[in-house]
Motif scaffolding. Structure first.
Motif, PDB file in Angstrom:
ATOM      1  N   GLY B 402       0.803  -1.211   0.000  1.00 10.91           N
ATOM      2  CA  GLY B 402       0.000   0.000   0.000  1.00 10.91           C
ATOM      3  C   GLY B 402       0.847   1.278   0.000  1.00 10.91           C
ATOM      4  N   THR B 403       2.116   1.149  -0.366  1.00 11.11           N
ATOM      5  CA  THR B 403       3.017   2.311  -0.363  1.00 11.11           C
ATOM      6  C   THR B 403       2.552   3.353  -1.382  1.00 11.11           C
ATOM      7  OG1 THR B 403       4.729   0.641  -0.093  1.00 11.11           O
ATOM      8  CG2 THR B 403       5.479   2.910  -0.359  1.00 11.11           C
ATOM      9  N   ASP B 404       2.747   4.621  -1.030  1.00 11.59           N
ATOM     10  CA  ASP B 404       2.419   5.699  -1.953  1.00 11.59           C
ATOM     11  C   ASP B 404       3.413   5.642  -3.121  1.00 11.59           C
ATOM     12  OD1 ASP B 404       1.936   8.001  -3.306  1.00 11.59           O
ATOM     13  OD2 ASP B 404       2.373   9.362  -1.636  1.00 11.59           O
ATOM     14  N   PRO B 405       2.932   5.458  -4.354  1.00 13.79           N
ATOM     15  CA  PRO B 405       3.862   5.297  -5.475  1.00 13.79           C
ATOM     16  C   PRO B 405       4.719   6.537  -5.724  1.00 13.79           C
ATOM     17  CG  PRO B 405       1.595   5.452  -6.267  1.00 13.79           C
ATOM     18  CD  PRO B 405       1.530   5.315  -4.784  1.00 13.79           C
ATOM     19  N   GLU B 406       4.189   7.712  -5.372  1.00 13.91           N
ATOM     20  CA  GLU B 406       4.981   8.933  -5.577  1.00 13.91           C
ATOM     21  C   GLU B 406       6.274   8.867  -4.769  1.00 13.91           C
ATOM     22  OE1 GLU B 406       3.489  12.705  -6.016  1.00 13.91           O
ATOM     23  OE2 GLU B 406       1.411  12.118  -6.407  1.00 13.91           O
ATOM     24  N   LYS B 407       6.146   8.292  -3.588  1.00 17.20           N
ATOM     25  CA  LYS B 407       7.310   8.175  -2.715  1.00 17.20           C
ATOM     26  C   LYS B 407       8.335   7.218  -3.327  1.00 17.20           C
ATOM     27  CE  LYS B 407       8.194   6.774   1.871  1.00 17.20           C
ATOM     28  NZ  LYS B 407       7.640   5.785   2.793  1.00 17.20           N
ATOM     29  N   ILE B 408       7.847   6.080  -3.833  1.00 17.13           N
ATOM     30  CA  ILE B 408       8.755   5.101  -4.427  1.00 17.13           C
ATOM     31  C   ILE B 408       9.463   5.717  -5.632  1.00 17.13           C
ATOM     32  CG2 ILE B 408       8.962   2.780  -5.414  1.00 17.13           C
ATOM     33  CD1 ILE B 408       6.198   2.141  -4.250  1.00 17.13           C
ATOM     34  N   VAL B 409       8.685   6.407  -6.459  1.00 14.36           N
ATOM     35  CA  VAL B 409       9.233   6.992  -7.684  1.00 14.36           C
ATOM     36  C   VAL B 409      10.292   8.040  -7.345  1.00 14.36           C
ATOM     37  CG1 VAL B 409       8.631   8.498  -9.628  1.00 14.36           C
ATOM     38  CG2 VAL B 409       7.235   6.481  -9.119  1.00 14.36           C
ATOM     39  N   LYS B 410      10.000   8.793  -6.305  1.00 18.79           N
ATOM     40  CA  LYS B 410      10.929   9.843  -5.912  1.00 18.79           C
ATOM     41  C   LYS B 410      12.218   9.231  -5.342  1.00 18.79           C
ATOM     42  CE  LYS B 410      10.783  14.238  -3.468  1.00 18.79           C
ATOM     43  NZ  LYS B 410      10.162  14.891  -2.328  1.00 18.79           N
ATOM     44  N   GLU B 411      12.043   8.293  -4.435  1.00 21.28           N
ATOM     45  CA  GLU B 411      13.209   7.676  -3.793  1.00 21.28           C
ATOM     46  C   GLU B 411      14.102   6.960  -4.794  1.00 21.28           C
ATOM     47  OE1 GLU B 411      11.837   5.147  -0.691  1.00 21.28           O
ATOM     48  OE2 GLU B 411      11.425   6.848   0.636  1.00 21.28           O
ATOM     49  N   LYS B 412      13.479   6.254  -5.737  1.00 24.25           N
ATOM     50  CA  LYS B 412      14.270   5.462  -6.676  1.00 24.25           C
ATOM     51  C   LYS B 412      14.558   6.221  -7.966  1.00 24.25           C
ATOM     52  CE  LYS B 412      12.818   0.985  -4.932  1.00 24.25           C
ATOM     53  NZ  LYS B 412      11.997  -0.202  -5.192  1.00 24.25           N
ATOM     54  N   ASN B 413      14.095   7.499  -8.003  1.00 25.55           N
ATOM     55  CA  ASN B 413      14.342   8.335  -9.157  1.00 25.55           C
ATOM     56  C   ASN B 413      13.836   7.667 -10.439  1.00 25.55           C
ATOM     57  OD1 ASN B 413      15.277  10.437 -10.701  1.00 25.55           O
ATOM     58  ND2 ASN B 413      17.355   9.587 -10.866  1.00 25.55           N
ATOM     59  N   LEU B 414      12.538   7.423 -10.505  1.00 29.16           N
ATOM     60  CA  LEU B 414      11.969   6.652 -11.616  1.00 29.16           C
ATOM     61  C   LEU B 414      11.087   7.480 -12.544  1.00 29.16           C
ATOM     62  CD1 LEU B 414      10.926   3.449  -9.649  1.00 29.16           C
ATOM     63  CD2 LEU B 414      12.876   3.694 -11.175  1.00 29.16           C
ATOM     64  N   LYS B 415      11.136   8.811 -12.375  1.00 26.74           N
ATOM     65  CA  LYS B 415      10.276   9.652 -13.220  1.00 26.74           C
ATOM     66  C   LYS B 415      10.589   9.425 -14.684  1.00 26.74           C
ATOM     67  CE  LYS B 415       8.026  12.877 -10.701  1.00 26.74           C
ATOM     68  NZ  LYS B 415       7.332  14.038 -10.473  1.00 26.74           N
ATOM     69  N   GLN B 416       9.561   9.558 -15.493  1.00 24.70           N
ATOM     70  CA  GLN B 416       9.745   9.353 -16.925  1.00 24.70           C
ATOM     71  C   GLN B 416      10.688  10.405 -17.478  1.00 24.70           C
ATOM     72  OE1 GLN B 416       6.930   7.826 -19.878  1.00 24.70           O
ATOM     73  NE2 GLN B 416       6.435   9.955 -20.208  1.00 24.70           N
ATOM     74  N   VAL B 417      11.588   9.954 -18.327  1.00 26.36           N
ATOM     75  CA  VAL B 417      12.523  10.877 -18.967  1.00 26.36           C
ATOM     76  C   VAL B 417      12.045  11.121 -20.390  1.00 26.36           C
ATOM     77  CG1 VAL B 417      14.909  11.222 -19.694  1.00 26.36           C
ATOM     78  CG2 VAL B 417      14.408   9.994 -17.561  1.00 26.36           C
ATOM     79  N   SER B 418      11.673  12.382 -20.670  1.00 26.13           N
ATOM     80  CA  SER B 418      11.202  12.700 -22.016  1.00 26.13           C
ATOM     81  C   SER B 418      12.176  13.648 -22.703  1.00 26.13           C
ATOM     82  CB  SER B 418       9.826  13.348 -21.968  1.00 26.13           C
ATOM     83  OG  SER B 418       8.920  12.501 -21.312  1.00 26.13           O
ATOM     84  N   ASP B 419      13.182  14.055 -21.954  1.00 29.27           N
ATOM     85  CA  ASP B 419      14.161  15.011 -22.436  1.00 29.27           C
ATOM     86  C   ASP B 419      14.998  14.351 -23.540  1.00 29.27           C
ATOM     87  OD1 ASP B 419      15.975  16.935 -22.800  1.00 29.27           O
ATOM     88  OD2 ASP B 419      17.075  16.581 -20.923  1.00 29.27           O
TER      89      ASP B 419
END
Lengths: 96, 478
Positions: B402-419
């Motif tokens: 039930g972890t907040d996915p925003e937290k996981i994405v932030k911690e593991k640096n998983l944001k989509q790269v579109s650059d």
């Protein structure tokens, strides 16, 4: 005759009761007498009587879904049987 | 000649009560053999069975969920037969006045709705369990009477089913309804749902019925389907080679995938039913029926219609979401938080349902699953903040913890790269590493691009925007 020897044989087979020829004769005539006696009931006029499946004027006798009495122990239950093994009742093998 | 099958199903459903139908022994599964037994269920002389009111209630609820009429006057009867699993030599069942009658279930198969009529629903007690030794030389069988007297309802359908696939759907719909109203867990492996099938074939379009066989011993819905397929083929072959089909009981052999004749001695099926003198009649008034009807939850097919009409969800998704009440309720909670219903339904099926299938779990096992965090995951994908790939990687933690996915994405640096500049180098690297694929693409094999994009996705740990990657490849390989 209210019942034939053939019918008595059929019922005894269904009930797993082995009857000798002599017994068949005897029980057929005895059952015949019993049935004849009971057939006297047919003489009563039941035209106005409603059909019922039960002789007592009771309905909806139910109990709560709760464990109120203890079950038997395994020893108490299987101890009554003519044959047992470990926790099980034991019977002659049934499948071929 | 063309033939069509005529199929009717008899389904036994175990009601989930605390105690047995006529005594207060526990119904628990898996107890030490012969410890949930008492003089009543062992059929000792002089005992008096008394009906469990919860059995009556659940049987009426089940009948209502199957669109049945409820008998205002109903009774129990004795069904006599001799077998060691039955200590009294008769089973208490209902014969001519079952509690429910004339119902139906609507099933969907190949996008068409078909009505399967239900003849009757009746209450009865289960028999004991026989254990046979593997060795054919063994001279004994063993009996456990714990199951004796466990409450069952038997649901008998009309012969309205005309294919094995329809039989499968009917069972699914029936099971879902029983689970929705919480009268049974309908677990076929544990025996809380059992199914026998009656099947005959006839020339297509004919009104007359052929000789039927009864198939037993199927322990999954898939097995029912397979057994019926086999039996149809067998019966057609017999008719085509001018042989007579015998009316008999056949057993499904799941290993060999065949049905075989039950070799037991020919016996008259004469159960000599008569009214059970120890139990009094059951009278059910219209007020109680009305009350129980009102207590039933919304049924899966009503939900199904609502999901399609009001929420615009694809048919197949709606069907799968409504199959399990808990799953449907989870979806509805998510839908209160986010209105992209279609996207929600896709993600619930691709992540949660897949997860449950893979781990052989039910949604009840997912104690920490939280609609809020799951919705947040779907939103992040929809907004383009993370790729589908990353969402799939993260979903397990969201589902299990039930972890907040925003937290996981932030911690593991998983944001989509579109650059483009960040992705550009990876695209060049892949082109250098995969000269063969590059050549193929240049030679006109369009499909190779998926392979190349996949390589970049691997390099970026799933973070690269696949759209940008594809565009870059197309530009470079022109």
């Amino acid at each position: 005759m209210s019942i034939s020897k053939k019918e008595v044989k059929y019922v005894s087979d269904l009930s797993r009761i082995k009857l000798e020829e002599k017994e068949l004769e005897k029980f057929t005539s005895q059952l015949d007498k019993i049935l004849e006696y009971i057939e006297q009931l047919k003489e009563v006029d039941t035209e106005q009587v409603q059909v019922t499946s039960h002789s007592v004027e009771l309905q909806n006798v139910v109990r709560e879904d709760k464990k109120t009495k203890a079950s038997l122990t395994n020893d108490e239950a299987t101890g009554m049987a003519p044959d047992k093994e470990k926790e099980f009742f034991r019977v002659p093998r049934i499948i071929e | 000649m063309e033939f069509e099958p005529v199929i009717g199903l008899e389904v036994h459903v175990q009601l989930n009560t605390e105690t047995k139908i006529f005594c207060t022994c526990s119904t628990r599964f898996g107890s030490t053999p012969n410890t949930n037994v008492c003089p009543v269920c062992l059929g000792l002389p002089g005992v008096l069975p008394v009906l469990n009111q919860n059995v009556l209630k659940k049987a009426i609820q089940a009948s209502l969920a199957l669109n049945c009429h409820i008998a205002s006057y109903s009774k129990f009867d004795r069904k006599h037969y001799y077998y060691p699993d039955l200590p009294k030599n008769y089973q208490i069942s209902q014969y001519d006045l079952p509690i429910g009658y004339k119902g139906f279930l609507d099933i969907r198969n190949n996008d068409k709705t078909k009505r399967i009529n239900i003849t009757r629903v009746h209450m009865e007690e289960d028999a004991g369990k026989l254990i046979h030794s593997e060795k054919s030389s063994a001279s004994f069988s063993y009996v456990d009477y714990n199951r004796t007297g466990v409450p069952l309802i038997e649901i008998v359908s009309e012969p309205d089913i005309s294919s094995p696939a329809e039989a499968h759907r009917y069972l699914e719909v029936l099971k879902n309804r029983m689970r929705y109203i919480e009268v049974s867990d309908c677990n076929m492996e544990e025996g809380s749902l059992r199914c026998d099938a009656n099947i005959s074939i006839r020339p297509t379009g004919s009104k007359e019925l052929g000789v039927k066989t009864e198939i037993k011993n199927m322990n999954s819905f898939k097995a029912v389907e397979k057994a019926l397929e086999y039996e149809i083929k067998r019966q057609i072959e017999m008719l085509e080679s001018k042989q007579k089909i015998k009316q008999e009981t056949r057993l499904w052999d799941a290993d060999k995938e065949v049905t075989t004749s039950m070799r037991s001695k020919e016996e008259a099926h004469d159960y000599r039913y008569f009214p059970e003198p120890d139990l009094v009649p059951i009278i059910v008034g219209p007020e109680w029926v009305k009350e129980l009807k009102a207590s039933l939850p919304q049924m899966p097919d009503e939900k199904f219609k609502q999901y399609i009409k009001k929420m615009g969800i694809p048919d197949e998704n709606a069907y799968r979401l409504t199959a399990e009440k808990e799953l449907a309720l989870f979806f509805e909670k998510c839908a209160e938080l986010y209105d992209n219903y279609k996207s929600l339904s896709n993600w619930i099926i691709s992540e949660i349902v897949q997860y449950l299938n893979k781990h052989q779990k039910t949604i009840h096992d997912l104690k920490k699953l939280d609609p809020k965090s799951f919705v947040s995951l779907v939103k992040m994908v929809d907004k383009g903040e993370i790729t589908s790939r990353v969402a799939k990687d993260v979903s397990t933690e969201v589902i299990e913890k039930g972890t907040d996915p925003e937290k996981i994405v932030k911690e593991k640096n998983l944001k989509q790269v579109s650059d483009v500049s960040a992705i550009d180098k990876m695209v060049d690297d892949v082109m250098a590493e995969e000269p063969d694929a590059v050549e193929k693409f240049k030679a006109g094999k369009e499909g190779v691009i998926g392979y190349l994009v996949g390589k970049v996705m691997q390099k970026s740990k799933g973070k690269a925007n696949p759209k940008v990657v594809t565009e870059l490849f197309r530009a470079k390989l022109k």
